[in-house]
Design an enzyme around this catalytic site. Structure first.
Site, PDB file in Angstrom:
ATOM      1  N   ARG A  49       1.305  -2.745  -0.500  1.00 10.57           N
ATOM      2  CA  ARG A  49       1.795  -1.374  -0.278  1.00 10.57           C
ATOM      3  C   ARG A  49       3.045  -1.342   0.596  1.00 10.57           C
ATOM      4  O   ARG A  49       3.972  -0.568   0.330  1.00 10.57           O
ATOM      5  CB  ARG A  49       0.690  -0.522   0.333  1.00 10.57           C
ATOM      6  CG  ARG A  49      -0.483  -0.279  -0.611  1.00 10.57           C
ATOM      7  CD  ARG A  49      -1.419   0.753  -0.049  1.00 10.57           C
ATOM      8  NE  ARG A  49      -2.580   0.939  -0.913  1.00 10.57           N
ATOM      9  CZ  ARG A  49      -3.545   1.808  -0.660  1.00 10.57           C
ATOM     10  NH1 ARG A  49      -3.487   2.575   0.437  1.00 10.57           N
ATOM     11  NH2 ARG A  49      -4.572   1.929  -1.481  1.00 10.57           N
ATOM     12  N   ASP A  98      -3.181  17.443   4.853  1.00  8.66           N
ATOM     13  CA  ASP A  98      -3.277  15.999   4.658  1.00  8.66           C
ATOM     14  C   ASP A  98      -2.201  15.339   5.515  1.00  8.66           C
ATOM     15  O   ASP A  98      -1.167  15.958   5.809  1.00  8.66           O
ATOM     16  CB  ASP A  98      -3.086  15.618   3.194  1.00  8.66           C
ATOM     17  CG  ASP A  98      -3.696  14.259   2.864  1.00  8.66           C
ATOM     18  OD1 ASP A  98      -4.783  14.224   2.254  1.00  8.66           O
ATOM     19  OD2 ASP A  98      -3.102  13.227   3.228  1.00  8.66           O
TER      20      ASP A  98
END
Length: 289
Positions: free
Chosen positions: A56, A160
């Protein structure tokens, strides 16, 4: 985001820098990543996440032009200002996991409909934490519309930490074959795309108007949401935190909820150690004391 576990030898190679890698990735680099994401987002990464972290964060090294993880992490720690804050956000975005669908853990929405009926006629405030790409808050909004009618006095705050998934949530555009939706709900709550948008669907405006999307970090010192909430969804979030962090988040969540309000959590989350804050009301549903 789903990750595939690598065989233990390959995972070890990622952690020790012995694999055929684009960038050097030493065990010390992984430990620094673990420390930094814990400090920034409260996320506890266990030892088996080396390969996930490497894959990632490689994207950020390519984008920023850093030739090594050590150089990239050093830059993050040493720089301040808008550019550094922007990169910190990218760092966090890369390491958060977003797995969601419409009407996931459907028993919660059956219970929500009952709770809404009990509170009918009153203005209601609902917080959906870890809203991800929006399927959960839109599911809450669908349940509200189906239970209380098309113009309910209900406001949903959806938050979020990941800015990229919130952008998707705000757009409200999904694959027309998205899991969890019946044909009846597709027809009632979505508009089907045509032409270049064939195969896609968009949330209807009356549903979207119920929801305000906001970036929010549960590690933030300031929790300012205005009036306290009647219902809170915080599902499959605490599993990424250690016990002390869970306790701090539960205490702060308790502080922004009304007495008697309800907290919906994930199927694998248990807060029996926080009986002074919440009592079990139903299957993975807690009542705020």
């Amino acid at each position: 985001m789903n990750t595939v576990a690598l065989p233990s030898r390959q995972a070890e190679a990622f952690a020790t820098g012995r694999a055929d890698q684009e960038f050097p990735f030493e065990k010390a680099d992984f430990e620094r990543v673990r420390q930094l994401i814990y400090q920034r987002a409260g996320i506890s990464l266990h030892e088996g996440k080396q390969a996930m972290v490497y894959s990632r964060l490689c994207r950020r090294l390519r984008e920023t032009g850093h030739p090594s993880f050590s150089g990239y992490l050093q830059w993050l720690e040493q720089h301040t200002g808008a550019a550094a804050e922007s990169e910190w956000q990218e760092f966090v975005n890369c390491l958060t996991t977003n797995l969601t669908s419409f009407f996931r853990e459907s028993h919660h929405f059956d219970a929500l409909a009952l709770d809404l009926r009990e509170r009918a006629g009153r203005p209601l405030r609902i917080w959906c934490n870890a809203a991800s790409t929006g399927e959960e808050p839109y599911t809450i909004a669908m349940t509200v519309a189906e239970t209380l009618g098309s113009s309910p006095n209900v406001k949903i705050t959806a938050t979020d930490i990941d800015t990229k998934v919130l952008d998707t949530a705000r757009r409200g555009v999904y694959d027309a074959n998205a899991r969890g939706l019946t044909p009846e709900r597709l027809k009632r709550h979505f508009m089907r795309g045509t032409g270049q948008n064939a195969g896609l669907m968009r949330v209807k405006p009356e549903l979207a108007r119920m929801i305000e999307f906001k970036t929010f970090n549960l590690m933030s010192i300031s929790w300012q949401f205005g009036e306290p909430f009647d219902l809170v969804f915080c599902r499959n979030v605490m599993i990424y935190f250690d016990a002390p962090t869970q306790r701090r988040v539960l205490e702060r969540t308790h502080a922004v909820m009304k007495p008697g309000s309800l907290l919906y959590v994930g199927h694998s989350e248990n807060f029996s150690e926080s009986r002074d804050l919440f009592r079990l009301r139903g299957k993975t549903i807690y009542e705020r004391l």
